[in-house]
Design a protein around this motif. Structure first.
Motif, PDB file in Angstrom:
ATOM      1  N   UNK A 141      34.407   5.701  46.741  1.00 33.92           N
ATOM      2  CA  UNK A 141      35.746   6.188  46.402  1.00 33.92           C
ATOM      3  C   UNK A 141      35.664   7.570  45.760  1.00 33.92           C
ATOM      4  N   UNK A 142      34.696   7.762  44.865  1.00 37.50           N
ATOM      5  CA  UNK A 142      34.541   9.064  44.219  1.00 37.50           C
ATOM      6  C   UNK A 142      34.207  10.155  45.224  1.00 37.50           C
ATOM      7  N   UNK A 143      33.377   9.821  46.217  1.00 38.36           N
ATOM      8  CA  UNK A 143      33.022  10.819  47.229  1.00 38.36           C
ATOM      9  C   UNK A 143      34.243  11.203  48.049  1.00 38.36           C
TER      10      UNK A 143
ATOM     11  N   UNK B  96      37.747  15.373  39.766  1.00 36.33           N
ATOM     12  CA  UNK B  96      36.996  14.394  40.550  1.00 36.33           C
ATOM     13  C   UNK B  96      35.497  14.660  40.417  1.00 36.33           C
ATOM     14  N   UNK B  97      34.694  13.635  40.398  1.00 36.05           N
ATOM     15  CA  UNK B  97      33.237  13.831  40.298  1.00 36.05           C
ATOM     16  C   UNK B  97      32.714  14.670  41.456  1.00 36.05           C
ATOM     17  N   UNK B  98      31.711  15.467  41.161  1.00 36.54           N
ATOM     18  CA  UNK B  98      31.142  16.356  42.183  1.00 36.54           C
ATOM     19  C   UNK B  98      30.154  15.578  43.035  1.00 36.54           C
ATOM     20  N   UNK B  99      30.658  14.865  44.040  1.00 38.31           N
ATOM     21  CA  UNK B  99      29.804  14.026  44.880  1.00 38.31           C
ATOM     22  C   UNK B  99      29.440  14.698  46.208  1.00 38.31           C
ATOM     23  N   UNK B 100      30.166  15.736  46.583  1.00 32.22           N
ATOM     24  CA  UNK B 100      29.986  16.303  47.923  1.00 32.22           C
ATOM     25  C   UNK B 100      28.577  16.839  48.127  1.00 32.22           C
ATOM     26  N   UNK B 101      28.061  17.608  47.174  1.00 34.25           N
ATOM     27  CA  UNK B 101      26.724  18.160  47.332  1.00 34.25           C
ATOM     28  C   UNK B 101      25.686  17.049  47.386  1.00 34.25           C
TER      29      UNK B 101
END
Length: 292
Positions: A247-249, A259-264
Motif C-alpha cells: 500500500x505504501x509503494x 508518503x513513504x519513499x518506496x519508489x527507489x
C-alpha cells in the motif's frame, strides 16, 4: 489406533524435532500462500509455518472461525512439496470433536506436513474447556504420534487483543501442564512478552520447547534465546508487513505528500521472471498431485 502408514519419511519428523533442540532457537516464518512459502524456502529457511490470519484474510474470510479450513488444507498439500519442513496452523482444529481434529491432523500428515499448531482460544473470546483441549491433543497424538503438536494457549492472546488484563502466570501454567500431559510436543503462548514470565515458563517446561510469538519493539531474537525460548514464530507479521509495504509503494508512486519513499526501493525488488519462477518450485499440479 495410529495413522502413520503414509506421509513424510520418518527422518523429516526427526529433523523437525531436532530444530527445536539446537544451539539456537528455530525462527519460524509464516507463509500465507504458495508464493510466500516458496520465497521463504528459497531464502534458506529449513522450516516454515502458515499463518491462519494471512490464509483467511487473503481469501476474504474471518480468522479463527474455521472458515478457512478448505483453503488451509489445500495450501498445506501444495507447500508440503517444497524442500522444507512444514507445520500448519489449524486454528482450533477444524472440528468440534477430538476425533474430527485427529482426522484433520492425519490428513495433513499424509500430505507431508510434519507439525500442526492447535489453539484453545475461541471466536467468542473465551478459552476452550481444559478437559476438551486435553482430549483434542490426546486424540491427535494417538492418531498420528509422529506429528509435532504445538499446543497454543491463548490466555495472554485474548487479553491482548481484547484490551484486558493478562491472567496470572499460574493460569497459563495450569493449561500448559495439562497439554504436556496430553502429549503436546511444544507449547506456544502468543502475546506473552514479560521476560521474567517467559524465562520462568521456559525453565518449568524443561525439554518441552517453548514457542513465543515475535513482537517487534518488545523482543529480539538474541534475548529470547537467552531466556530459553526454543521456537520463535512470526505469526501474521510477514503478511501484515507485505500489505503495509504494498500500500505504501502504491501511495508513494502517486507522490502523495508525506508518503513513504518506496519508489527507489522498488528497483531492488525481485523481477517478473524471478517471481514467476516461484511456481517452478511446485513440481506437480496441486489438483492432481498424490499427497503421499
Amino acid at each position: 489406533m495410529s495413522d502413520t502408514s503414509d506421509g513424510p519419511a520418518p527422518e523429516r519428523h526427526t529433523a523437525f524435532r531436532r530444530l527445536h533442540h539446537g544451539d539456537r532457537p528455530l525462527l519460524l516464518p509464516n507463509a500465507w500462500d504458495h508464493a510466500s512459502a516458496a520465497a521463504l524456502v528459497r531464502r534458506g529457511f529449513p522450516a516454515i509455518g502458515t499463518t491462519s490470519l494471512g490464509v483467511a484474510a487473503a481469501a476474504g474470510l474471518p480468522d479463527a472461525t474455521g472458515a478457512a479450513r478448505d483453503g488451509t488444507l489445500a495450501l498445506a498439500r501444495g507447500i508440503a512439496r517444497l524442500p522444507a519442513l512444514v507445520t500448519v496452523d489449524i486454528e482450533g482444529g477444524f472440528g468440534d470433536r477430538p476425533e474430527e481434529v485427529a482426522a484433520v491432523a492425519a490428513e495433513l500428515d499424509r500430505a507431508g506436513v510434519v507439525g500442526v499448531n492447535i489453539e484453545d482460544g475461541r471466536p467468542d473470546g473465551t478459552l476452550a474447556p481444559l478437559a476438551r483441549q486435553y482430549a483434542v491433543i490426546e486424540a491427535v497424538k494417538e492418531r498420528v504420534p509422529r506429528l509435532f503438536v504445538n499446543a497454543r494457549t491463548d490466555t495472554h492472546w485474548l487479553a491482548a487483543i481484547g484490551g484486558g488484563t493478562p491472567p496470572s502466570l499460574a493460569t497459563t501454567a495450569e493449561r500448559i501442564e495439562a497439554y504436556v500431559r496430553a502429549g503436546a510436543d511444544g507449547i506456544f503462548v502468543p502475546a506473552l512478552t514479560d521476560e521474567q514470565d517467559i524465562g520462568a515458563l521456559a525453565d518449568d517446561l524443561g525439554e518441552t520447547p517453548l514457542n513465543i510469538l515475535f513482537t517487534p519493539g518488545r523482543h529480539t531474537y538474541e534475548r529470547l534465546a537467552e531466556l530459553g525460548v526454543r521456537r520463535i514464530s512470526c505469526g501474521s507479521l510477514l503478511f501484515r508487513a507485505a500489505l503495509d509495504h504494498a500500500v505504501d509503494l502504491a501511495w508513494s508512486i502517486a507522490a502523495h505528500p508525506g508518503a513513504p519513499a518506496r519508489v527507489e526501493q522498488a528497483a531492488d525488488l525481485p523481477g517478473y521472471a524471478e517471481a514467476q519462477s516461484l511456481a517452478d518450485d511446485f513440481t506437480n499440479d496441486v489438483t492432481t498431485a498424490d499427497p503421499t
